[in-house]
Design an enzyme around this catalytic site. Sequence first.
Site, mmCIF file in Angstrom:
data_model
loop_
_atom_site.group_PDB
_atom_site.id
_atom_site.type_symbol
_atom_site.label_atom_id
_atom_site.label_comp_id
_atom_site.label_asym_id
_atom_site.label_seq_id
_atom_site.Cartn_x
_atom_site.Cartn_y
_atom_site.Cartn_z
ATOM 1 N N LYS A 1 -9.644 -0.639 69.909
ATOM 2 C CA LYS A 1 -10.018 -0.022 71.189
ATOM 3 C C LYS A 1 -11.541 0.054 71.323
ATOM 4 O O LYS A 1 -12.084 -0.157 72.416
ATOM 5 C CB LYS A 1 -9.401 1.368 71.314
ATOM 6 C CG LYS A 1 -7.895 1.372 71.535
ATOM 7 C CD LYS A 1 -7.488 0.656 72.824
ATOM 8 C CE LYS A 1 -7.860 1.461 74.056
ATOM 9 N NZ LYS A 1 -7.368 0.814 75.299
ATOM 10 N N THR B 1 -9.810 5.593 74.481
ATOM 11 C CA THR B 1 -9.433 6.770 73.704
ATOM 12 C C THR B 1 -10.642 7.420 73.044
ATOM 13 O O THR B 1 -11.653 6.752 72.767
ATOM 14 C CB THR B 1 -8.427 6.361 72.600
ATOM 15 O OG1 THR B 1 -8.201 7.456 71.708
ATOM 16 C CG2 THR B 1 -8.957 5.189 71.779
ATOM 17 N N ASP B 2 -10.528 8.704 72.744
ATOM 18 C CA ASP B 2 -11.585 9.386 72.001
ATOM 19 C C ASP B 2 -11.621 8.966 70.536
ATOM 20 O O ASP B 2 -12.593 9.213 69.830
ATOM 21 C CB ASP B 2 -11.433 10.904 72.105
ATOM 22 C CG ASP B 2 -10.104 11.437 71.579
ATOM 23 O OD1 ASP B 2 -9.227 10.618 71.223
ATOM 24 O OD2 ASP B 2 -9.928 12.663 71.546
ATOM 25 N N GLU B 3 -10.576 8.287 70.066
ATOM 26 C CA GLU B 3 -10.512 7.888 68.660
ATOM 27 C C GLU B 3 -11.576 6.861 68.290
ATOM 28 O O GLU B 3 -11.850 6.647 67.103
ATOM 29 C CB GLU B 3 -9.118 7.382 68.309
ATOM 30 C CG GLU B 3 -8.054 8.453 68.423
ATOM 31 C CD GLU B 3 -6.703 8.016 67.889
ATOM 32 O OE1 GLU B 3 -6.663 7.364 66.820
ATOM 33 O OE2 GLU B 3 -5.686 8.322 68.541
ATOM 34 N N LEU C 1 5.718 17.296 59.324
ATOM 35 C CA LEU C 1 4.285 17.449 59.560
ATOM 36 C C LEU C 1 3.484 16.716 58.493
ATOM 37 O O LEU C 1 3.694 16.896 57.298
ATOM 38 C CB LEU C 1 3.911 18.931 59.553
ATOM 39 C CG LEU C 1 2.466 19.286 59.948
ATOM 40 C CD1 LEU C 1 2.163 18.818 61.358
ATOM 41 C CD2 LEU C 1 2.249 20.788 59.833
ATOM 42 N N TYR D 1 -6.117 0.661 64.929
ATOM 43 C CA TYR D 1 -5.953 0.951 66.360
ATOM 44 C C TYR D 1 -7.273 1.304 67.009
ATOM 45 O O TYR D 1 -7.702 0.679 67.993
ATOM 46 C CB TYR D 1 -4.949 2.086 66.560
ATOM 47 C CG TYR D 1 -5.067 2.737 67.922
ATOM 48 C CD1 TYR D 1 -4.880 2.006 69.091
ATOM 49 C CD2 TYR D 1 -5.415 4.096 68.045
ATOM 50 C CE1 TYR D 1 -5.010 2.589 70.340
ATOM 51 C CE2 TYR D 1 -5.545 4.676 69.287
ATOM 52 C CZ TYR D 1 -5.340 3.933 70.437
ATOM 53 O OH TYR D 1 -5.491 4.508 71.664
#
Length: 352
Positions: free
Chosen positions: A172, A141-143, A224, A168
Site C-alpha cells: 500500500k 491505510t494508516d498502516e 486474541l 500488505y
Amino acid sequence: MKRYLVTGAAGFIGANFLKYLLKKYEEDIYVVVLDKLTYAGNLGTIKDEIADSRVRFVKGDIRNAELVANIFAETDIDYVVNFAAESHVDRSIANPQLFLETNILGTQNMLDCARKAWYRGKDSEGKPLYAEGKKFLQVSTDEVYGDLALDDPARFTEETPYRPSSPYSSTKASSDLLVRAWHRTFGVRATISNCSNNYGPYQHVEKFIPRQVTNILCGMRPRLYGDGLNVRDWIHTEDHSAAVWEILTRGRIGETYLVGADGERSNIEVLRAILRAFGLPEDDFDWVRDRPGHDRRYAIDPTKLRRELGWEPRHTDFIEGLDQTIAWYRDNEDWWRPAKEATEARYAAQGQ
C-alpha cells in the site's frame, strides 16, 4: 452528470461508499463498479445497488489494461475511487506475491489508464494538460506509517515518514508512492487518503471485530493475538465514506489527507466491550499466537481534513457503533455464515 469508476466496491469499505454515494445523489450520477470478486468481494452486499439504473457492474481485475481502458473510453469517467486491494495482513504474510500484483501493479494500471484517457496535450511550457475536473483518489491505510510506541503521545500526520511493517502495508505504501509519482511526473490529477481501522456492517469475518462477534454467535470462544495491548484507531465505515466523498470532490490535487475519528482502543478493550455486549464474562476468550511483526499502535491526526474540508465524524460513540455492528451480524447470518468455516480453518492452521 458526474461519472464515477469505483473499484473494489463489492468489498467492505468500497461497498459502504457505493451505498453512501447513491443515497447522497438522487440523480445526475452514473457509477461503474469494477470488482474482481475475490473471496473478500460479495456481490450480495451490493445487489440492490447494481440493480439501480445509475450503476453498471463489471467483473474484472484492475490489472487488466484493456478492460480498464475500455471503461474509460465508453463512459468518460470523471472520478476514480480506487478501493480495490488485497488488505488482510495475515494473508499478505502467507502470500506476499498476490499483494504485490494487485496493490502495486493494479494501481499502476489504473493510473496509466486514467492518464491516457484524460490527457489533452501540453501547454506552452510543455507541461501535460488534462481534461478539467477529472480526479483520481487512491484510498489507502494508516498502516503505511508503521507503528508508534504505546506510550508515545504522537499521532500520524501527513508528514510522517512511511515505515511499513508487513507485506500488505508495504504494497500500500508502494501504491501511494506511485500515485505521487504519476502526479509529479505526468501531472495526473490525484489525491490520497489514509484511513484508520474501519468497522461496521458487511466486513469479512476474517477481520478483528467480525471474527470475535461471529465466534460468539457460533458458540465459539473469541481469540486474541499476543498480549492484546496493540492499539488501533477505530472509525465507523460511514464516517470514512463521508470523508472519501469530501476528499474526492473538494480535496486539493496532489495532497494527502488522513482520516481518523479519535478512536484509539486496544484490542483487548474492544474484545471486552464485545463480550459485555453479549452479557459474557470479560475473560471468556482464548489467547493465541501473535502475528509476526505485529504493529503496536496506530493513531491518526485528522486535523488537515477537518480544517480544510470541514469533515467531522458522526459516529463518535464507539460503544453505540459497536452495538449496532453486533446487531447487524446477528441479523444477517446468511451473509457471513458461508465464509466462516473456511476462515476459522485457515486461522487454526496458523495456530491462531
